[in-house]
Design a protein around this motif. Structure first.
Motif: not given
Length: 458
Positions: A35-37, A245, A248
């Motif tokens: 969901k964060s992406y 985003p 990482q």
């Protein structure tokens, strides 16, 4: 590999598949898109549809430019040389740029060049020469090279590594939807509106009438490209203002020597670059010359060249619809079947379907050529995912090699055009058949699962 060794290669397949089962463990526990992406995934995936539009509004123009400028198939196929040459030329600079900055910045540069190339059709149509259109295509695909070099590894990074190939196949599933819109635009906004006279018939016209017809047709070609340029400009603004985003494990250092050394030592990666070059060549040859193959079939049935080209464009659409549906089906199958094994099976299926294209022809050959698209649907993202599996941050530069492999789409269509001019259209499809043989070998090579990664030292 010589053709005489093909039987022994085929005899190897059952033993290989019995030794290594093709069924993979279901991957339902890991999210395909966390969901964060999700928003970043949607925006980036829309870019897949945008370059699909560019690819497939352009393919039918090889035949259209041949009529408009009254030139050979070989000369007209330089549309594809310029179009896919931009991918190859800009892939490495794009990868270095993205490694230094970010995937988002790469997307923005790609969209800017894409829009510029589309708007360049305004002066190209005013000049009325073939070369300015080739330059516009080249600029456009320099932008597409940035987009693909950014978007593909960005999608791979948006979630667990175990679902990366599924995630890329899902994003790539929207590429043929853009392609369908491109085909429909080519058919109804361009091919149906340009003058139906064939090149030799145009050559018999008085020079003033020929020139007037040429400029009128080029104005029709110009319209959709200017429109997509404005759409791309809108997409540029949306991504510019949206916070995207970062990967990482992003590393801005440019250890080019070390990265290349690791990539060249990776047999799956090197084989993937080779397989991707042959795949893109096969795809562009099949989709570019479906229009001409179909036109010849319909002209043989009594249609004019213009009407035959318009009717043949429907088969290009059927190919893309089958491609889109098959992409979703294959994405589902990848939950249960290893990517390399499925890649091999579909490549062999494409080879089988090309046999009637070459030796039978007519409507049977035309429908078989449509069927090849169903086999091709899995190939690009799966080769991409296999090649970049476990390469870590080297994917940023590794992606450049896979995008540069798109150069296969610039070199092979002119070769097929030469075969068409000197031999026959049917025989020319032996080139994509050879390409699919190479892909089948790569699928066989990668059908064996890789050893688990070693646990990090305590």
């Amino acid at each position: 590999m010589a053709w005489t060794s093909l039987p022994s290669f085929l005899q190897l397949l059952p033993r290989k598949l019995m030794a290594e089962p093709i069924v993979a463990e279901p991957q339902s526990e890991a999210e395909v898109v966390p969901k964060s992406y999700l928003v970043a995934f949607v925006l980036t995936t829309f870019c897949f549809a945008l370059w699909g539009f560019a690819n497939d509004i352009t393919n039918p123009l090889v035949e259209a430019f041949g009529r408009i400028f009254n030139q050979s198939t070989f000369a007209s196929s330089f549309v594809q040389f310029a179009f896919y040459g931009g991918y190859c030329f800009m892939a490495l600079p794009a990868a270095l740029f993205i490694k230094r900055f970010s995937y988002k910045t790469g997307l923005l540069v790609g969209l800017a060049l894409y829009a510029l190339g589309g708007l360049a059709f305004i002066p190209a149509a005013s000049v009325g020469e073939f070369m300015p259109f080739l330059i516009a295509f080249f600029v456009m695909t320099c932008g597409l090279s940035f987009l693909e070099t950014s978007a593909n590894p960005y999608i791979l990074s948006m979630g667990p590594a175990s679902t990366a190939t599924q995630r890329l196949n899902l994003a790539q599933s929207f590429n043929p939807l853009g392609s369908i819109v491109g085909i429909l635009t080519a058919k109804y906004a361009i091919l149906s509106n340009i003058n139906p006279l064939d090149g030799p018939e145009r050559a018999e016209l008085p020079i003033e009438e020929f020139e007037a017809m040429k400029f009128s047709d080029l104005a029709i070609v110009r319209g959709p490209y200017v429109a997509i340029g404005l759409v791309i400009a809108t997409m540029f603004v949306l991504i510019l203002v949206k916070k995207m985003p970062r990967n990482q494990d992003s590393d801005r250092s440019l250890d080019i020597g070390g990265t290349l050394s690791r990539l060249f030592a990776n047999a799956r990666y090197v084989g993937g670059v080779i397989a991707q070059a042959f795949y893109v060549g096969a795809q562009i040859m099949c989709w570019t010359f479906t229009a001409q193959y179909g036109k010849d079939v319909f002209v043989a049935e009594g249609m004019s060249a213009g009407d035959g080209a318009t009717a043949a464009s429907s088969f290009t659409l059927y190919s893309m619809v089958l491609f889109a549906v098959s992409r979703f089906v294959c994405t589902f199958l990848l939950k249960y079947v290893r990517p390399g094994a499925l890649l091999m099976v579909l490549a062999l299926g494409a080879m089988a379907l090309l046999v009637p294209v070459i030796f039978i022809g007519g409507k049977v050959g035309l429908w078989s050529l449509v069927g090849v698209s169903g086999c091709m649907s899995l190939m690009f993202p799966t080769i991409y995912g296999i090649a970049l599996d476990r390469v870590g941050d080297d994917a940023k530069l590794g992606a450049a090699g896979l995008v540069m492999a798109i150069a296969g789409g610039s070199v092979m269509p002119p070769l097929q055009g030469y075969l068409i001019d000197t031999w026959s259209l049917n025989f020319s499809f032996v080139l994509p058949l050879i390409c699919f043989l190479v892909i089948a070998i790569y699928g066989l090579f990668t059908s064996k699962p890789q050893a688990p990664l070693a646990a990090p030292a305590a």
